[in-house]
Scaffold this active site. Sequence first.
Site, PDB file in Angstrom:
ATOM      1  N   ASP A 170      -3.802   2.521  18.992  1.00 26.29           N
ATOM      2  CA  ASP A 170      -4.150   1.265  18.667  1.00 26.29           C
ATOM      3  C   ASP A 170      -3.162   0.488  17.751  1.00 26.29           C
ATOM      4  OD1 ASP A 170      -6.611   2.418  19.701  1.00 26.29           O
ATOM      5  OD2 ASP A 170      -7.832   2.200  17.879  1.00 26.29           O
ATOM      6  N   HIS A 207      -3.998   6.332   3.647  1.00 26.92           N
ATOM      7  CA  HIS A 207      -4.600   5.323   3.116  1.00 26.92           C
ATOM      8  C   HIS A 207      -3.958   3.987   3.589  1.00 26.92           C
ATOM      9  CE1 HIS A 207      -5.857   1.920   0.293  1.00 26.92           C
ATOM     10  NE2 HIS A 207      -6.747   2.768   0.244  1.00 26.92           N
ATOM     11  N   VAL A 267      -6.183 -15.079  -7.535  1.00 29.15           N
ATOM     12  CA  VAL A 267      -6.487 -14.182  -6.883  1.00 29.15           C
ATOM     13  C   VAL A 267      -7.676 -14.093  -6.269  1.00 29.15           C
ATOM     14  CG1 VAL A 267      -6.403 -11.720  -6.381  1.00 29.15           C
ATOM     15  CG2 VAL A 267      -4.577 -12.734  -7.671  1.00 29.15           C
ATOM     16  N   VAL A 296      -8.722   0.817  21.096  1.00 28.02           N
ATOM     17  CA  VAL A 296     -10.053   1.321  21.248  1.00 28.02           C
ATOM     18  C   VAL A 296     -10.809   0.591  19.997  1.00 28.02           C
ATOM     19  CG1 VAL A 296     -11.531   3.178  20.498  1.00 28.02           C
ATOM     20  CG2 VAL A 296      -9.808   3.449  22.075  1.00 28.02           C
ATOM     21  N   SER A 305     -10.959  -0.985  -1.170  1.00 24.37           N
ATOM     22  CA  SER A 305      -9.768  -1.065  -0.325  1.00 24.37           C
ATOM     23  C   SER A 305     -10.275  -1.785   1.055  1.00 24.37           C
ATOM     24  CB  SER A 305      -9.551   0.338  -0.203  1.00 24.37           C
ATOM     25  OG  SER A 305      -8.512   0.632  -1.240  1.00 24.37           O
ATOM     26  N   ASP A 312       0.952  -1.312   0.018  1.00 21.45           N
ATOM     27  CA  ASP A 312      -0.070  -0.022  -0.009  1.00 21.45           C
ATOM     28  C   ASP A 312       0.991   1.324  -0.021  1.00 21.45           C
ATOM     29  OD1 ASP A 312      -2.272   2.026   0.915  1.00 21.45           O
ATOM     30  OD2 ASP A 312      -3.283   0.052   0.866  1.00 21.45           O
TER      31      ASP A 312
END
Length: 408
Positions: free
Chosen positions: A128, A156, A268, A169, A330, A119
Site C-alpha cells: 500500500d 509507529h 498549532v 488495499v 496519534s 515520527d
Amino acid sequence: MARELKHLELIPEVNEPRILTAVDPETLYDEDDEFRTITTGWPTQRIALIHVSNRRVRPSGLLLFLTMVVVVWILLQPIYTILDEVQTPDSEWAYNFAGIRQAQELGFTGDGVKVCIIDTGVNLNHPDLEHLQGNIMYKDFVSDSIEPVDYAEDGHGTLIVGLLAADGVLKGSAPGVELMVASALGADEMGSDKAVSDSILWCKSRNADIISMSLGGAQDIEDPLDNLAVDAVEQALNVGIFVVAAAGNDGGLNDDGRVSVPANVPGVIAVGALDSDGSLWEKSSRGDNLAGYGDNPRISPHEKPEITAPGVNVISTWVDGKYTSSTGTSDSTVFVTGALALLLEANPSLKPTWDNTDRSNCIFVVKEALMDSAIPYQAQAIPHDDRYGYGALNAIGWMDSLNGTTDC
C-alpha cells in the site's frame, strides 16, 4: 522510611492500568526534554491478508467439495464472517465519520500539497506504500540513514504514513500529497527536544505546507512555552506552515489537565481522539485553557484541544506487508492532517507563499473555519469543551466554509 518514599510517584502500567509502578520523577528525564509517540495499546493487533489458493478442484471431487462448503458455511457462519473481515482490513468508518471520503469523492487527493511527518520514520516495503518509493524526501535525525527507515519495532511511523498516504488495499486521507518524513524518535519511540526541533526546521527548510506530529512531550508547568521545539514551531507558524499535533494520551484519572508540547502552542491544531460512536476516547488529554502566554486565558479559535477526530481501533499499514490496529491521539492527528491537505489543494491561496511575508493570519482563518465547521458532541460544552474541543472533525464542512477564499 515513609518520609524517604514520599517523593515517589505511582504510574499505571500501559497494558494494565490497575498495576502501579513507583518511580522517582527526578529520574524520568535528562537535560534534554524527551518526546515520545502518543500511542497506546501496544503490542497492537497484527492483521495479515489471507491469500486465497489458486489450485483447481478435480471434476470427480467437485460435488463432494461443494457439499462440504455448504455444510461448513452453515455451521461456522460466525467464523466465516470474521475471516472475511480480516481478508480486507479497513477503517472506513473513520474516513466516513470525518467527512474525508466525501471530500475525496469531489476529486481531491492532496495533490500539490507538501506534508512533512515527524515520527519514528517509515518502512516503505508495503504494497500500500509502494507508490511512495523514490518519491518522498527523508531525513534521519536519529542516526545517519539515507534511505527511509522506521526505527520503532512497532512500526509507529509506518502506521502514521499509511493513514495519510496509503494507496492500495487501504486508501489514506490524502494519497496524492508530496510527502516528507523525518525520523526524530528512536527504537523506544523516544526522542530529544533537539531532534524534534531540528526536524521541524528541516520541514520548514523544505517548504512544507503542513507539519504533522503524532508525538508530544510534557509541559513545563512554570514555563510551558520554554522549549526548543516550541521555538521551531513558532518559526514555522510565522511563515504560514500549518502544524497539527497530538493532544496527548494521559486523559482520565491521571490527566494533568494539559495538552502535550507542542500541541500547547496557540497556533498549532491540537487533536483529541474519538470512538466510532462519536464519544471521546477515555485517554484523550484534556486542555487547560488558562495556560496561554503569560497564563492569560486562551481565546478562540486557539482553545485546546481545537478538534477531535477518529482514533480508536484504527487499522493501517505495518511491517512485512501486514496491517495493525491502533488507538490514540496519534491516529486522530493524521486524519486532521489529511483533511487539511485536501482543503489546501482546494484552496491553494491559503498555503505559505515563501516570500518572507507574515502568513500567520492564514492559520487563524483556517482554524476559525475548523472551529465553525466542527460537529459538537451531544454531551459537550458549547462553544468549546476542554475534552472535545470545538467538536468532531468535519472535513467536507471545513472545505465548504473556505470555498472560494482567494486571500487571507
